[in-house]
Structures are given as structure tokens and as C-alpha cells.
Scaffold this active site. Structure first.
Site, short mmCIF file in Angstrom:
data_model
loop_
_atom_site.label_atom_id
_atom_site.label_comp_id
_atom_site.label_asym_id
_atom_site.label_seq_id
_atom_site.Cartn_x
_atom_site.Cartn_y
_atom_site.Cartn_z
N HIS A 1 0.84 -1.21 0.00
CA HIS A 1 0.00 0.00 0.00
C HIS A 1 0.88 1.25 0.00
CE1 HIS A 1 -2.82 -2.87 2.24
NE2 HIS A 1 -3.54 -2.50 1.20
N GLN B 1 -0.87 -3.87 -9.12
CA GLN B 1 -0.97 -4.97 -10.09
C GLN B 1 -1.35 -6.29 -9.40
OE1 GLN B 1 2.45 -5.88 -12.67
NE2 GLN B 1 1.68 -7.98 -12.63
P1 AMP Z 1 -6.62 -3.59 -0.45
O1 AMP Z 1 -6.42 -2.86 0.84
O2 AMP Z 1 -6.26 -5.03 -0.40
O3 AMP Z 1 -7.97 -3.32 -1.06
O4 AMP Z 1 -5.57 -2.96 -1.47
C1 AMP Z 1 -5.55 -1.58 -1.74
C2 AMP Z 1 -4.65 -1.33 -2.94
O5 AMP Z 1 -3.32 -1.79 -2.64
C3 AMP Z 1 -5.09 -2.10 -4.19
O6 AMP Z 1 -4.91 -1.28 -5.32
C4 AMP Z 1 -4.15 -3.28 -4.19
O7 AMP Z 1 -3.95 -3.83 -5.47
C5 AMP Z 1 -2.87 -2.64 -3.67
N1 AMP Z 1 -1.97 -3.65 -3.16
C6 AMP Z 1 -2.27 -4.65 -2.27
N2 AMP Z 1 -1.18 -5.44 -2.08
C7 AMP Z 1 -0.18 -4.92 -2.85
C8 AMP Z 1 1.17 -5.30 -3.08
N3 AMP Z 1 1.71 -6.37 -2.50
N4 AMP Z 1 1.90 -4.54 -3.93
C9 AMP Z 1 1.35 -3.46 -4.55
N5 AMP Z 1 0.09 -3.05 -4.35
C10 AMP Z 1 -0.68 -3.78 -3.54
#
Ligand code: AMP
Length: 289
Positions: free
Chosen positions: A37, A150
């Protein structure tokens, strides 16, 4: 960092910033923040955006109530992490603020085949919920650019489609003008994609969790001398031997996620895996070059 809980307050604040010339970079999250994030926030900041992060655990995208109940919540440490990452604005609304008339009164968008395959097939209604919440957040934040990981490849495509489907709002804001930045997946040393759900892995589960990434790498490496069917079977066996239950092992056209039966070197491809270990479901993908 300024924290807003109310829609009207953040809208007014951002309108002021916008008229002062700020460009808004938006990073929607569900909290339990980690380095993945934070990489999105850093990329927005480095590109000169006023960085707006939201933390909202959206009930409408969880098809499994148990998954929602167990989703990790760590708002206090998330706030500390955002402050140390120099995030400018945090939007921390409650459910009533995002869905004033209740989640049933929110506009839903249809994404056709894209919401039916892969994650959509395994998590019915998931992308409807993603479309609802991101649609609402875009109306509130009106960003110039949205930074997405991604890691959630299909989600990036859904949100890209959403921006095209949403109509110009009464302020003249046009979602179709939003730029989408797809940011690389941040991984642990063994290749495991960082995820809020990783916190729930037990030590033995964590020890084998990198297998998903190893399988993606082998799908990529074997594209020149094996049939996908064979590599897929091998990966399925390896995952099963480590205790995973596999939902899918797939390759697709990276531009539109059209699923492929066989490697096709004439088009950009992406390999995608979803598998559970114990009760923890993990997803990952790798672009093949
Ligand atoms: P989430 O809190 O899981 O809804 O994720 C929020 C944002 O963070 C989304 O755009 C995810 O794709 C991104 N995200 C989650 N894990 C990763 C990661 N390991 N690397 C890059 N971006 C991430």
C-alpha cells in the site's frame, strides 16, 4: 496528514486544494496497511500529487461474511504508517457515510465477462461490490489519478472499465478522464505478494506461501519449451503437495484478460493463480515477457 470522516468535509477540502492547482492522486484501500500500500502512496507523492488514501472495509465486496469478519483491522497503526509515509489526506468514513441510503441504494455497474471469470467466478458479486464502492469514492474524491496495485490485476481492469462507464457528475467531473496507474506488486523476500491477509497465516502456512510465486515464475520460464497444460498440471501438484487448495491456475491476454488455453507468444500474457491454505485465500499474478 489531515483525516476526514465525513464526505462533505473532504469534498470541500479537496475542492479548495484543486482550485489552488493541486492534482489529486487517490489510493483506495481496506486498511491493514503494508509496504505494498505504502508503495502506491510513495509513487503518487513522487509524481507530485496531493496524496489521498482511503481506508474503508467495504461490506458489499465480501461474498463470504466470515472473510469480512476475520479481515484484519489496525486503524491506529495504519494512521502512524501513513503519517510516516507523508500521506497528505486520509479518508476514514463509516458505512453510512459511503452508502447514505444503504448499500442497496447505490448504483451498480455491469462489467460483462470481466466480472464473471477468475475472481468473479470464485467470488460471485465481488466485482459488483468493488464497482459500487470505488464508484462512490471516485464521486467523493474526484481524483486526477488513481494508483492501484498490479497484485489485483483483474480489479485494475474492472476499475478501468468503471471509469469509462461512470457519467460526468453535476460538478462537471468526468471519471473517464481519470488516469489509472498500475503499480508493481511488492513482495516478501521469498516472493510472496504482500497482502493484508498474510497476517492471518500461521508459521507453517507462511513457510510455504511463497510457492504461489514460484509457480508463477515457472509458468513464465516454461513458456518457450512446454505446453501450458503440462505446466498447469505440475503447478497444481506442487501446490497440493504443500497443502494448498487451488481455485485457478490460468494464463490470459494481459490486455483484456481473455483466458488462453495455450501460450501465445504473439500477445502480452499474464499468469494468474488463486489458492487457499487453510482458511486463507491468496491471489497473485505475473506478467510474462
Ligand atoms: P486492499 O487494501 O487489499 O484493497 O488494497 C488496496 C490497494 O493496494 C489495491 O490497489 C491493491 O492492489 C494494492 N496492493 C495490495 N497489495 C499490494 C502489493 N503487495 N503490492 C502493490 N500493491 C498492492
Amino acid at each position: 496528514m489531515v483525516i476526514f470522516k465525513k464526505t462533505q468535509d473532504i469534498s470541500e477540502f479537496l475542492a479548495g486544494k484543486r482550485s489552488g492547482g493541486a492534482r489529486i492522486g487517490f489510493i483506495p484501500t481496506m486498511g491493514a496497511l503494508h509496504a505494498g500500500h505504502i508503495s502506491l502512496i510513495s509513487q503518487a507523492r513522487e509524481k507530485g500529487y496531493l496524496t489521498v488514501c482511503s481506508i474503508f472495509l467495504n461490506p458489499t465486496q465480501f461474498n463470504n461474511p466470515e472473510d469480512l469478519k476475520k479481515y484484519p483491522v489496525s486503524t491506529d497503526s495504519d494512521i502512524q504508517l501513513l503519517i510516516s509515509s507523508q500521506c497528505d489526506v486520509l479518508f476514514l468514513p463509516d458505512v453510512e457515510e459511503v452508502y447514505p441510503g444503504g448499500p442497496d441504494n447505490v448504483v451498480s455497474y455491469g462489467f460483462g465477462e470481466l466480472e464473471e471469470i477468475l475472481e468473479g467466478a470464485k467470488r460471485p458479486g465481488h466485482f459488483k461490490g468493488v464497482g459500487q464502492v470505488v464508484g462512490r469514492l471516485l464521486e467523493i474524491v474526484e481524483p486526477d489519478t488513481i494508483f492501484l496495485g498490479q497484485k489485483d490485476y483483474q480489479q485494475v481492469m474492472i476499475i478501468t472499465a468503471l471509469c469509462r462507464l461512470m457519467l460526468q457528475d453535476t460538478n462537471g467531473f468526468r471519471p473517464s478522464d481519470i488516469r489509472i496507474e498500475r503499480c508493481p506488486t511488492v513482495r516478501e523476500a521469498d516472493g510472496l505478494a504482500m497482502s493484508s491477509r498474510n497476517r492471518r497465516l500461521t508459521e507453517p502456512q507462511r513457510a510455504v506461501a511463497g510457492t504461489i510465486y514460484q509457480c508463477l515464475v515457472s509458468i513464465q520460464a516454461k513458456q518457450y519449451n512446454s505446453r501450458f497444460e503440462t505446466v498447469k498440471r505440475e503447478c497444481g501438484e506442487i501446490l497440493a503437495s504443500k497443502g494448498f487448495v487451488t481455485d485457478y491456475i490460468a494464463i490470459a491476454d494481459a490486455r483484456d484478460l481473455r483466458l488462453l488455453e495455450e501460450y501465445d507468444k504473439n500477445i502480452p500474457m499474464v499468469a494468474l493463480i488463486a489458492a487457499s491454505i487453510g482458511k486463507i485465500r491468496l491471489i497473485d499474478n505475473l506478467l510474462m515477457d
